[in-house]
Scaffold this motif. Sequence first.
Motif, PDB file in Angstrom:
ATOM      1  N   LYS A   1       0.830  -1.212   0.000  1.00  0.00           N
ATOM      2  CA  LYS A   1       0.000   0.000   0.000  1.00  0.00           C
ATOM      3  C   LYS A   1       0.863   1.261   0.000  1.00  0.00           C
TER       4      LYS A   1
ATOM      5  N   ARG B   1     -14.985   6.973  -2.990  1.00  0.00           N
ATOM      6  CA  ARG B   1     -14.574   8.381  -2.926  1.00  0.00           C
ATOM      7  C   ARG B   1     -13.932   8.786  -4.237  1.00  0.00           C
TER       8      ARG B   1
ATOM      9  N   PRO C   1     -13.092   3.305   8.599  1.00  0.00           N
ATOM     10  CA  PRO C   1     -12.433   4.597   8.513  1.00  0.00           C
ATOM     11  C   PRO C   1     -11.232   4.624   7.565  1.00  0.00           C
ATOM     12  N   ARG C   2     -10.863   3.470   7.020  1.00  0.00           N
ATOM     13  CA  ARG C   2      -9.604   3.413   6.289  1.00  0.00           C
ATOM     14  C   ARG C   2      -9.772   3.134   4.801  1.00  0.00           C
ATOM     15  N   ILE C   3      -8.923   3.754   4.010  1.00  0.00           N
ATOM     16  CA  ILE C   3      -8.921   3.494   2.569  1.00  0.00           C
ATOM     17  C   ILE C   3      -8.317   2.113   2.328  1.00  0.00           C
TER      18      ILE C   3
ATOM     19  N   GLU D   1     -18.886   6.660  11.522  1.00  0.00           N
ATOM     20  CA  GLU D   1     -18.097   5.528  11.011  1.00  0.00           C
ATOM     21  C   GLU D   1     -18.200   4.291  11.889  1.00  0.00           C
TER      22      GLU D   1
ATOM     23  N   ARG E   1       2.495  11.161   6.016  1.00  0.00           N
ATOM     24  CA  ARG E   1       1.408  11.307   5.057  1.00  0.00           C
ATOM     25  C   ARG E   1       0.819  12.716   5.181  1.00  0.00           C
TER      26      ARG E   1
ATOM     27  N   PRO F   1      -2.989   9.791  10.853  1.00  0.00           N
ATOM     28  CA  PRO F   1      -3.740   9.559  12.091  1.00  0.00           C
ATOM     29  C   PRO F   1      -2.807   9.352  13.290  1.00  0.00           C
TER      30      PRO F   1
ATOM     31  N   TRP G   1       2.241   7.876  16.900  1.00  0.00           N
ATOM     32  CA  TRP G   1       2.249   7.729  15.447  1.00  0.00           C
ATOM     33  C   TRP G   1       2.601   6.291  15.109  1.00  0.00           C
TER      34      TRP G   1
ATOM     35  N   GLN H   1       0.616   2.623   8.188  1.00  0.00           N
ATOM     36  CA  GLN H   1      -0.087   3.834   7.776  1.00  0.00           C
ATOM     37  C   GLN H   1      -1.044   3.513   6.642  1.00  0.00           C
ATOM     38  N   PRO H   2      -2.223   4.138   6.663  1.00  0.00           N
ATOM     39  CA  PRO H   2      -3.151   3.892   5.557  1.00  0.00           C
ATOM     40  C   PRO H   2      -2.586   4.456   4.251  1.00  0.00           C
TER      41      PRO H   2
ATOM     42  N   THR I   1      -7.053  10.081   4.841  1.00  0.00           N
ATOM     43  CA  THR I   1      -7.722   9.469   5.983  1.00  0.00           C
ATOM     44  C   THR I   1      -8.458  10.555   6.737  1.00  0.00           C
ATOM     45  N   THR I   2      -9.781  10.553   6.653  1.00  0.00           N
ATOM     46  CA  THR I   2     -10.536  11.644   7.252  1.00  0.00           C
ATOM     47  C   THR I   2     -11.441  11.188   8.385  1.00  0.00           C
ATOM     48  N   ALA I   3     -11.373   9.905   8.725  1.00  0.00           N
ATOM     49  CA  ALA I   3     -12.218   9.415   9.808  1.00  0.00           C
ATOM     50  C   ALA I   3     -11.343   9.070  11.005  1.00  0.00           C
ATOM     51  N   VAL I   4     -11.778   9.482  12.169  1.00  0.00           N
ATOM     52  CA  VAL I   4     -11.026   9.146  13.375  1.00  0.00           C
ATOM     53  C   VAL I   4     -11.935   8.483  14.395  1.00  0.00           C
TER      54      VAL I   4
END
Lengths: 667, 312
Positions: A126, A364, A432-434, A654, B186, B190, B197, B202-203, B211-214
Motif C-alpha cells: 500500500k 470516494r 475509517p480506512r482506505i 463511522e 502522510r 492519524p 504515530w 499507515q493507511p 484518511t478523514t475518519a477518526v
Amino acid sequence: MPPAPKPVPKDYVPAFFPKRQGGARAAGGPEEPRTSIVVVGHVDHGKSTLIGRLLADTGSLPEGKLEAAEKASREEGMPLEYAFLLDAFLEEQAQNITIDTTRIGFRYKGQSFEIIDAPGHREFIKNMVTGAAAAEEAILLIDAHEGLKEQTRRHGLLLSLLGVSRVIVAVNKMDLVQWKEGRFRVLEKEIREYLGGLKISPREVIPISAREGSTVMRRDDQHLPWWKGPTLLEALLAGAGKSQQSPEGPLRFSIQDVYRFDARRVIAGKLESGRIRVGDPVIFFPDRKASRIKSIESWGEETPLREVGPGQSVAVTLEEQIFVERGHVGALPEDPPVESREVRARIFWLDTEALRLQAPVTLRLGTQSVEARLVAIDRVVDAEKLEAVTDTREEVGRFEVAEVRLRCRRPLVYDAHERVSATGRFALQRGPRIGGGGIITFAEYPASLAKPVTGEHLTWTEGRVSQEARASHFGHEGAVIWLTGLSGSGKSTLAVALESLLFRRGIGTMILDGDNLRHGLCADLGFSLTDRAENIRRAGEVAKLMAESGLVVISSLISPLKKERESVRASCRSAGISFSEIFINASIAECEKRDPRGLYQKARKGEIKGFTGIDSPYEIPEQPDLILETGKEKVVESAERLLSHVLNLVRLKEEDREGAPGPGGQI
Amino acid sequence: MAHSIRSVADFDSRSGKSFKETSLLLAESVIILAIYVKTIQSLSFMSYLQHLEDQSIYIFREAFANFKNMAMPWSMGKDSNTLIWLAKKAFAGKIPFPLVHIDTTYEFPEMLAFREWAQKHYEIDLIVIVNEEARKRGIGYETHDPVTVTHELKSAALQQALAKYKWDALVTGIRRDEDSTRAKERYFSPRTADNEWEYRDQPPEFWGQFTTAVKPGEHVRVQPLLDWTELDIWEYIRREGIPIPKMYFSQQGRRYRSLGCWPITKPIESSVDTLEGIVEELKTTKTSERAGRAQDHHERNAMQKLRAKGFM
C-alpha cells in the motif's frame, strides 16, 4: 545555557517584503521542472541501494550522511551499504527492508528530481501505491540474476492502474551475471513483452549495477563495453519536465466546500481538469443547477484573477444563488460528465480482509463520497500471466486486481479514466480506512445492462428489526425535523426543499403537513386550543412512528405552544428518536406581507377566528436546535443550513456503520 | 533590490562598515542581481511553487470539510507563517479555526512580539498553551536535558491541550525534507488516543483521498507543507511577500535558520540579510536545517523517539 536574549522594542514590526511580481499566480503556466520518480520492484532487487547511489553520485547528500553510512556499514562488517543512507529507522536497518514511502530530492544537470522510494516487501504494497500514485515516472528494477519475480509483475500491473505510463526498466546487479549481454537481452525481451500487455512501453531498458555505480551516473566501459544506450541519469534527464499531470480537458470543477464567512458565498474547490473564466456558464452535477461565474476570489492578489487552469485550487462566486455543496462537480454545458449509479472499474484491493460481493464500501471520487456495494466481479486479473481468472469469484483478495461493477446509493458524477483521469479514478474506503482504489473503464452504457440485484435489501435479525439495523440498512437514522413558525413564515417552502434535497441523497424522507393531516387523521378536530393541542399530539405520534420505521420526517405545522412541542420532543426521546426543533423566524409583519394563501387578510377581516399571531398566541421557541431567519436570508441559504443540520443529525458515524450488520452482510 | 535590504537596514547603520565589509556588500549585490536575472529567466520555477500552493490549499480545505474541530499549532517561524498565508488563501481571507501556540516559556522575545503583531494583522483566533504543571515541577533547560524539556514543554503541553479542547485534526507545518523520519509522513496522518504515530501501519494515500475518519480520542495530523522543501518555503516567502521574524536575517554576522527555544537554538555564521541571499545560501549549503536545534542531536534516533511520542 547561553545568556537570555534581549527584549525587542515595543513598536515591533516584522521583516516585510514587497511581492516579487504582481499576479504571481499565472493561469496555467509552463510545466514544472521537478520530476517525481517512484522506484519499484521485487524485494532485494536493490531499490534502496540504487537510490543511495543516485544521491551519492549526484552529490545530493547532506553533510555527514555518507560518513554515517560508511560507519554503520563498517560496524556491520560490510562494504559501504548505500541502502543505509535511506534507512532512517533502526529496525529497518536490522531487517534490511524499507518500511514506508520516503521522498528525497536531488539535482542533476540543472534538473530537480524527487525520488519516492516504495518498498518491495509484500505486506507493504500500500505504501508503494501511495508513492506511485504521486509519481510521474517509474524506475522498475529487476535483479539480473533472479530475473522477473512475482512482485516485478505485480508492480508493473499496479503502475498501469495508477496511470504511471512513463517507465524506465533498470536491470540491476549486472555484476552478479558477469556483465553478460546475453542475460540482459533475455530479460529485456521478457519485461518488454510483459509491460506491452499492460500497454506500457518502457522508455529505456538499461543494464546497471547500483552497488558498483555502473551506468547509473557514470558509464562503465570496463564491464559494460557493449552498452551503447544512455545511463540511468541520462534517461531520467531526457524525460525531465515532461509532466503528465494536469492536462487540459473538459472542465471538471470539484466543489470542496461553500464558505459563508462574510457577505460573500464562496464556492471553493479544485479544477480537476479544464479552465474557468469569469462569465463562464457552469452546470453543477448531479443536480444540474446552472449559473455563471461572477468572480474568482483570490486573497493576497493585487489584481483579481480572470481565469484559472487545470490542477488549481480555486474559489469562485456565482451570478445566481443556486444550491451547490461539497461533492458537486461543475462542467460546461457542451461537455458534461457521466452521471450514474453504476460504475464499471478495474480495482486494486490492499486491505488484509477481502472485499466481498455485496459488501458495503464507500466510494470516494474527487470530493464525492457515496455508499456503494460490489455487485459483480467480472474477472480477477492474474498478475503472473495477465490473464483473467475464469472461476466465479465471491471476493477480491488482498493485492488482487479485478474488473468489477459497483452500484452506488446515489448518482455518481464521473468520466472514463481514459477521457478525464482525475474524475475517472476513485478510492474505496471500508470503515475509517482506505482499502483500495480503481479506475473507471467504461463510462457510458445503456440502463438495460444494469441488472437488478437480488437479495440486496435482505436484513435478518433475531426477533424485532432493531433501530440500528434499520439505520444501517438505509444508511441513515430516522429523525423528526419539526418546523415551527407563523403561517407564511416559509415552513412549507423549506419542507419541500429539504425533502427533495434529502431524497436526492438517498435519504428516505416524508413531509407531514398540518393542513393535509386535517383532511384525514385529524378531520374531527377544530381550531380551539384543545383541538389544536390534540392535533399536535397526533402529528407528533405519527411522526415518531414514521421515524421509527427509518424515515426522516419533516413536520410542517405552526405548532404555536411551547408545551406541546416539548411533549412531542419528550415522546420522541423516549423512543430513541432524534427530534430537532427548527424555528422558522419571520416577523408577523413580513408574514402578513407575504400572505401566500390570503389567510392574514381574512383574519384581519375577522373571517378566521383564533388565527396565530392575530388573535391567538405564538410562543417563540426558547432553545430551538436551529433558527432560520427567512425574513433576512434567501431561501437557498436557509435550505442549505437546514440540510447541513439534518445531515449531521441523521448520517451514520463511522463506528456505527462498521459495527452494525449491513444489508447483504453475513446472515 | 534595495527594498529587500530595508528591513534590516537598522542593523547595518548601527555597525560602522569597514572597507572589507563594503566590498563584500558590493560583491553580494552583484550576486543578488545575477540571481534576480536568473530567476526572471527561469519563470517556470514559479509554476512549481504554484503547484505546491494549490496542493496545500486543497489539503486545508479537505481538512476543514471533513473535521468538525480542527486547530493549527503555530510557532511563528517561517513554515508556520507560510501556513497562515496559505490558510488565508484557502478560506478567502478568513481562517475559520483557532491557532495554537505552545509557549515553552523559553521563547525568543522577538517571537512573542511577532505573535502579538500577527494576531492583530491576520485576525487570528489564538490559544496560548503553557505546561504550567511541568514548569512548577522545575522542568527547564537550566536543569534538564533538551529531549526531556522538549517532550514536557511541547509534546506533553500539546497532549494536555488535546485532552482539553478535543481537537480532531491538527494542521502542522512539517516538511518531508526536514528530517528522515518526517520523510515517511502522510498528508493526513492519524494519531492514536495516546498521541502516538503508528508509522509501521499507515493507511495508503492517493489521488487526493486522505484518511478523514477518526475514532473517538484520536486525531489526524494534517500536513499541507509535506512536499515543500526549505528552499520552496523561502522562494514562496519571496514570491508572496510574507512577513517573517527578523531573526532569520544576519545581525552581527549571525542569523537563525530554524527557530526554537532560545537556550538550545544556535544561529549560523552568515552575513545574509536578504531573502535572495537566503535562497542562494541554501542552494549551496550541505548542512541540515535543524543542525542548530540541540534536542535532535542529543542521542541517536532522538528525533524518531520524540516524534513517535507526539512531537511534531
